[in-house]
Design a protein around this motif. Structure first.
Motif, PDB file in Angstrom:
ATOM      1  N   ARG A 134       0.983  -1.145  -0.003  1.00 44.26           N
ATOM      2  CA  ARG A 134       0.030   0.049   0.033  1.00 44.26           C
ATOM      3  C   ARG A 134       0.851   1.187  -0.178  1.00 44.26           C
ATOM      4  N   ARG A 135       0.093   2.306  -0.625  1.00 50.16           N
ATOM      5  CA  ARG A 135       1.002   3.610  -0.348  1.00 50.16           C
ATOM      6  C   ARG A 135       0.316   4.605   0.753  1.00 50.16           C
ATOM      7  N   GLU A 136       1.166   5.321   1.174  1.00 47.68           N
ATOM      8  CA  GLU A 136       0.590   6.320   2.270  1.00 47.68           C
ATOM      9  C   GLU A 136       0.550   7.654   1.706  1.00 47.68           C
ATOM     10  N   GLY A 137      -0.712   8.530   1.950  1.00 50.04           N
ATOM     11  CA  GLY A 137      -1.177   9.604   1.902  1.00 50.04           C
ATOM     12  C   GLY A 137      -1.494  10.607   2.840  1.00 50.04           C
ATOM     13  N   GLU A 138      -1.900  11.803   2.375  1.00 51.05           N
ATOM     14  CA  GLU A 138      -2.084  12.934   3.264  1.00 51.05           C
ATOM     15  C   GLU A 138      -3.375  13.531   2.917  1.00 51.05           C
ATOM     16  N   ILE A 139      -4.115  14.146   3.676  1.00 49.91           N
ATOM     17  CA  ILE A 139      -5.277  14.792   3.583  1.00 49.91           C
ATOM     18  C   ILE A 139      -5.016  16.239   3.841  1.00 49.91           C
ATOM     19  N   LYS A 140      -5.257  17.252   2.924  1.00 52.96           N
ATOM     20  CA  LYS A 140      -4.973  18.548   3.213  1.00 52.96           C
ATOM     21  C   LYS A 140      -6.019  19.355   2.314  1.00 52.96           C
ATOM     22  N   GLY A 141      -6.491  20.754   3.049  1.00 49.03           N
ATOM     23  CA  GLY A 141      -7.442  21.345   2.454  1.00 49.03           C
ATOM     24  C   GLY A 141      -8.785  21.078   1.958  1.00 49.03           C
ATOM     25  N   LEU A 142      -9.255  19.788   2.582  1.00 51.66           N
ATOM     26  CA  LEU A 142     -10.651  19.334   2.188  1.00 51.66           C
ATOM     27  C   LEU A 142     -11.228  19.344   3.465  1.00 51.66           C
ATOM     28  N   THR A 143     -12.861  19.391   3.436  1.00 55.79           N
ATOM     29  CA  THR A 143     -13.703  19.206   4.455  1.00 55.79           C
ATOM     30  C   THR A 143     -13.996  17.581   4.647  1.00 55.79           C
ATOM     31  N   GLY A 144     -14.257  17.397   5.709  1.00 54.63           N
ATOM     32  CA  GLY A 144     -14.553  15.808   6.222  1.00 54.63           C
ATOM     33  C   GLY A 144     -15.566  15.514   5.179  1.00 54.63           C
ATOM     34  N   ALA A 145     -16.610  16.058   4.987  1.00 53.68           N
ATOM     35  CA  ALA A 145     -17.682  15.740   3.759  1.00 53.68           C
ATOM     36  C   ALA A 145     -16.820  15.398   2.291  1.00 53.68           C
ATOM     37  N   GLU A 146     -16.157  16.421   1.912  1.00 55.85           N
ATOM     38  CA  GLU A 146     -15.487  16.293   0.587  1.00 55.85           C
ATOM     39  C   GLU A 146     -14.622  14.804   0.561  1.00 55.85           C
ATOM     40  N   VAL A 147     -13.746  14.478   1.939  1.00 57.91           N
ATOM     41  CA  VAL A 147     -13.037  13.222   1.998  1.00 57.91           C
ATOM     42  C   VAL A 147     -13.986  12.076   1.999  1.00 57.91           C
ATOM     43  N   LEU A 148     -14.961  12.111   2.543  1.00 61.61           N
ATOM     44  CA  LEU A 148     -16.180  10.864   2.524  1.00 61.61           C
ATOM     45  C   LEU A 148     -16.373  10.903   1.151  1.00 61.61           C
ATOM     46  N   ASP A 149     -16.837  11.944   0.462  1.00 58.87           N
ATOM     47  CA  ASP A 149     -17.090  11.537  -0.984  1.00 58.87           C
ATOM     48  C   ASP A 149     -16.003  10.973  -1.811  1.00 58.87           C
ATOM     49  N   VAL A 150     -14.658  11.254  -1.454  1.00 57.15           N
ATOM     50  CA  VAL A 150     -13.861  10.840  -2.236  1.00 57.15           C
ATOM     51  C   VAL A 150     -13.701   9.448  -1.883  1.00 57.15           C
ATOM     52  N   VAL A 151     -13.799   8.724  -0.702  1.00 59.03           N
ATOM     53  CA  VAL A 151     -13.905   7.580  -0.272  1.00 59.03           C
ATOM     54  C   VAL A 151     -15.087   6.839  -1.011  1.00 59.03           C
ATOM     55  N   ARG A 152     -16.207   7.382  -1.150  1.00 56.77           N
ATOM     56  CA  ARG A 152     -17.382   6.503  -1.859  1.00 56.77           C
ATOM     57  C   ARG A 152     -17.011   6.283  -3.201  1.00 56.77           C
ATOM     58  N   THR A 153     -16.232   7.008  -3.865  1.00 52.02           N
ATOM     59  CA  THR A 153     -16.103   6.921  -5.363  1.00 52.02           C
ATOM     60  C   THR A 153     -14.605   6.510  -5.707  1.00 52.02           C
ATOM     61  N   GLY A 154     -13.640   6.641  -4.888  1.00 49.77           N
ATOM     62  CA  GLY A 154     -12.263   6.536  -5.072  1.00 49.77           C
ATOM     63  C   GLY A 154     -11.635   5.038  -4.761  1.00 49.77           C
ATOM     64  N   ASN A 155     -10.458   4.635  -4.491  1.00 48.73           N
ATOM     65  CA  ASN A 155      -9.801   3.679  -4.087  1.00 48.73           C
ATOM     66  C   ASN A 155      -8.930   3.995  -3.066  1.00 48.73           C
TER      67      ASN A 155
END
Length: 319
Positions: free
Chosen positions: A71-92
């Protein structure tokens, strides 16, 4: 003796024979947390926004059958929690919130309630150094074959996943591999895996409202089904688990530094007390081989990017 059923209980289907199985065999139970407001979108969004860098991981790995690549390690910056959840719903991606109780005490209260029930229902079970980690996973994400050091359970709150649990004995978990894990010389996901291991796995389908507890150090891997998944893990220590930890810690020192190939894992008798003394001497001295873990971050969560991630210039942090 069967404990009386309470209307406020979290475990919903406890049976009189479960204490004899707890910690020795895989145990699948029902729970009442599938509708808990602690795991609703608004609560998770607030938690993501309030979580400091040292208390989360966000990971990505290619979607492949069986055991996925590293796996690769990433970071979360400049996003709301709701935006992050939207990415999880459609991303990988999947997000691990490793210390939610430090951010919101309600998760610590939940953790205490969970263990209070187990301690009430399993004679002699007394736990400490407990932790709860929240996992928020994209559809079809797989978690690599790995083993954990403390006692471990997985609680499914939303969605469905399959959990493959393997025997905690060779060849599925070798003694040297476990020792390296305990000494911090290997990551949990560095465990060797062969596709034929699946022929000997217990396969559990966890739907919302189900949890799974397995024997100490039991190797396992997870395949999330085609929807957003929300689950959490609990981990704990007991005096008995600490004995196994100390023996394997000392065995790892003896194997790596003295070249002793054949070592027992007894947790009683003279050899145990000698190893307990060795483990204490090394662990609390400059000789301790355990170091802080280093994580290389090379992507950022991005709602506009394919699979929800954008490559960035890599950097390393430790924790």
């Amino acid at each position: 003796m069967n404990m009386p059923m309470r209307t406020d209980q979290i475990i919903t289907d406890w049976q009189p024979h479960f204490p004899a199985l707890f910690g020795k065999h895989s145990l699948a139970l029902g729970h009442s947390l599938a509708t808990s407001p602690l795991f609703a979108d608004d609560a998770l969004a607030r938690l993501i926004e309030a979580t400091p860098r040292e208390a989360y991981h966000v990971n990505y790995s290619q979607k492949t059958p069986g055991n996925p690549p590293k796996r690769r390690e990433g970071e979360i910056k400049g996003l709301t929690g709701a935006e992050v959840l939207d990415v999880v719903r459609t991303g990988n991606i999947w997000i691990n919130l490793t210390a939610p109780a430090r951010t919101d005490p309600a998760y610590g209260e939940l953790l205490d309630s969970l263990y209070a029930e187990f301690e009430e229902r399993v004679p002699g079970f007394k736990s400490y150094k407990r932790n709860l980690t929240i996992l928020i996973s994209s559809p079809n994400v797989s978690v690599k074959y790995h083993a954990d050091v403390p006692g471990q359970s997985l609680w499914q709150v939303r969605g469905t996943k399959k959990v493959y649990v393997y025997p905690n004995t060779p060849p599925f978990l070798s003694q040297p591999a476990l020792e390296k894990l305990i000494l911090g010389q290997a990551r949990e996901t560095d465990m060797p895996f062969e596709p034929w291991y699946d022929d000997y796995a217990e396969v559990h389908t966890l739907e919302a409202g189900k949890m799974l507890h397995w024997p100490l150090n039991g190797p396992h891997r997870v395949v999330n089904e085609n929807m957003l998944n929300v689950s959490f893990t609990t981990e704990h220590w007991t005096d008995e688990l600490r004995k196994h930890y100390a023996v394997n810690y000392a065995n790892g020192i003896l194997r790596s530094r003295a070249g002793i190939p054949h070592l027992n894992q007894n947790v009683s008798g003279l050899s145990y007390y000698a190893k307990l003394a060795l483990a204490g001497l090394v662990k609390f001295s400059p000789l301790n081989p355990q170091k802080k873990k280093a994580y290389k971050v090379d992507f950022q969560v991005d709602p506009t990017a394919p699979e929800g991630i954008r490559d960035i210039e890599g950097y390393t942090y430790t924790k």
